[in-house]
Enzyme design. Structure first.
Site, short mmCIF file in Angstrom:
data_model
loop_
_atom_site.label_atom_id
_atom_site.label_comp_id
_atom_site.label_asym_id
_atom_site.label_seq_id
_atom_site.Cartn_x
_atom_site.Cartn_y
_atom_site.Cartn_z
N ILE A 6 90.29 -13.92 13.71
CA ILE A 6 90.59 -12.49 13.62
C ILE A 6 90.82 -12.24 12.13
CG2 ILE A 6 92.15 -10.62 14.29
CD1 ILE A 6 92.83 -12.21 16.84
N MET A 7 89.85 -11.55 11.51
CA MET A 7 89.86 -11.44 10.04
C MET A 7 90.74 -10.26 9.63
SD MET A 7 85.80 -12.10 9.32
CE MET A 7 85.14 -10.66 10.12
N ASP A 8 92.08 -10.46 9.66
CA ASP A 8 92.97 -9.33 9.39
C ASP A 8 93.52 -9.37 7.96
OD1 ASP A 8 94.30 -7.02 10.04
OD2 ASP A 8 96.05 -8.04 10.86
N GLY A 9 93.70 -8.19 7.36
CA GLY A 9 94.39 -8.10 6.07
C GLY A 9 93.51 -7.72 4.89
N THR A 20 94.70 -14.14 10.59
CA THR A 20 95.36 -14.13 9.27
C THR A 20 96.37 -13.00 9.18
OG1 THR A 20 93.42 -12.92 8.51
CG2 THR A 20 93.54 -15.25 7.94
#
Ligand code: FPP
Ligand code: MG
Length: 286
Positions: free
Chosen positions: A39-42, A231
């Site tokens: 989950i490519m968060d940020g 992240t």
């Protein structure tokens, strides 16, 4: 200075690639996960933190994805899945949605080229999700990339776009019901429809089960993930792979997505190896 700088850059790349190979051969002594999902968060927080112009956080996020894809491939992970755009993300500011879709199209076209990293490494791409929610341009770019990489068989990259897990489950249940109903009708040999409904009621063989639904999941092209990494410190799944994550190891490093690096991958692989027997046992019991 330019030539020397280039040479130093190459040397540094060669050394880090050699160090990586050494680390990965040690890790390969133990079990290596076959599927890791991210989950490519940020990305926007990274953009703010680094004072980048709007949208460049997502660009940096794409570079991080390519690095991670390379590391996973070198380590021997066969399936890599990323959450690139959820159905809920369509509710973001229209300008942000448009610019993200533009970036997506640009990067998909880049990946479709002969010399792209996925074609060089032999990685097949799938786009998973409710693709009809995408604009015609992005959808056709995604379809072209899937066709262009369909002969690659070394690893599989699933890119979830216009995806939510609940949407995937509803879709799979709907298709399973339609399939079952077609099957019942075919076996009825054109008999009376009202009697047919009475006949199938309460009969087990006419009910759909987990295996029917499983088969119609978008993600049925891969085994369930062994690890999900999210992240930026949040430990939520945000409607990602809910059906597939029952026995999966979760890891949520504080790093923002563009900051994710080799050290995070090594750390989670060691954790996976420490918990391997326990996770295997849990899977067996279900
Ligand atoms: C989440 O960070 C990230 C996204 C919504 C988009 C991720 C997309 C890419 C990296 C491009 C992928 C492209 C292809 C072709 C695979 P965020 O916007 O939620 O950031 P925040 O949590 O800091 O607000
Ligand atoms: Mg976010």
């Amino acid at each position: 200075v330019g030539v020397n700088g280039n040479k130093v850059g190459h040397l540094f790349e060669n050394i880090s690639s050699f160090v990586r190979q050494c680390i990965f051969s040690v890790l390969n002594v133990g079990p290596v996960p076959s599927h890791i999902a991210f989950i490519m968060d940020g990305n926007r927080r990274y953009s703010k933190k680094q004072n980048l112009i709007d949208g460049n956080g997502h660009r940096a996020g794409f570079s991080a994805l390519i690095n991670m894809l390379k590391y996973c491939y070198e380590l021997g992970v066969k399936y890599i899945t990323v959450y690139a755009f959820s159905i809920d993300n369509f509710k973001r500011r229209p300008e942000e949605v448009v610019s993200l879709m533009k970036l997506m199209q640009e990067k998909i076209d880049e990946l479709t080229k002969d010399e792209s990293i996925v074609n060089r490494l032999g990685i097949r791409i799938y786009f998973q999700g409710n693709l009809k929610l995408l604009s015609d341009h992005v959808r056709s770019a995604a379809e072209r990339a899937m066709v262009k990489t369909s002969g690659n068989s070394k690893a599989i990259l699933s890119i979830c776009v216009a995806y939510t897990s609940t949407d995937e489950i509803v879709h799979a249940v709907q298709v399973s019901c339609e399939e079952k109903w077609d099957e019942i009708r075919k076996n009825n040999d054109g008999g009376n429809l009202i009697r047919l409904e009475e006949n199938v009621k309460d009969k087990d063989e006419h009910r759909i089960g987990v295996t029917n639904v499983d088969r119609h999941m978008y993600m049925s092209v891969c085994p369930d993930p062994d690890i999900i990494i999210r992240t930026s410190g949040a430990a939520r799944l945000s409607n990602f792979l809910l059906w597939q994550s029952a026995h999966c190891l979760l890891y949520s490093p504080a790093a923002l997505w563009p900051e994710i690096g080799l050290r995070h991958l090594i750390w989670v692989i060691l954790d996976f190896q420490r918990n391997y027997l326990y996770l295997k046992e849990k899977k067996k019991q279900s």
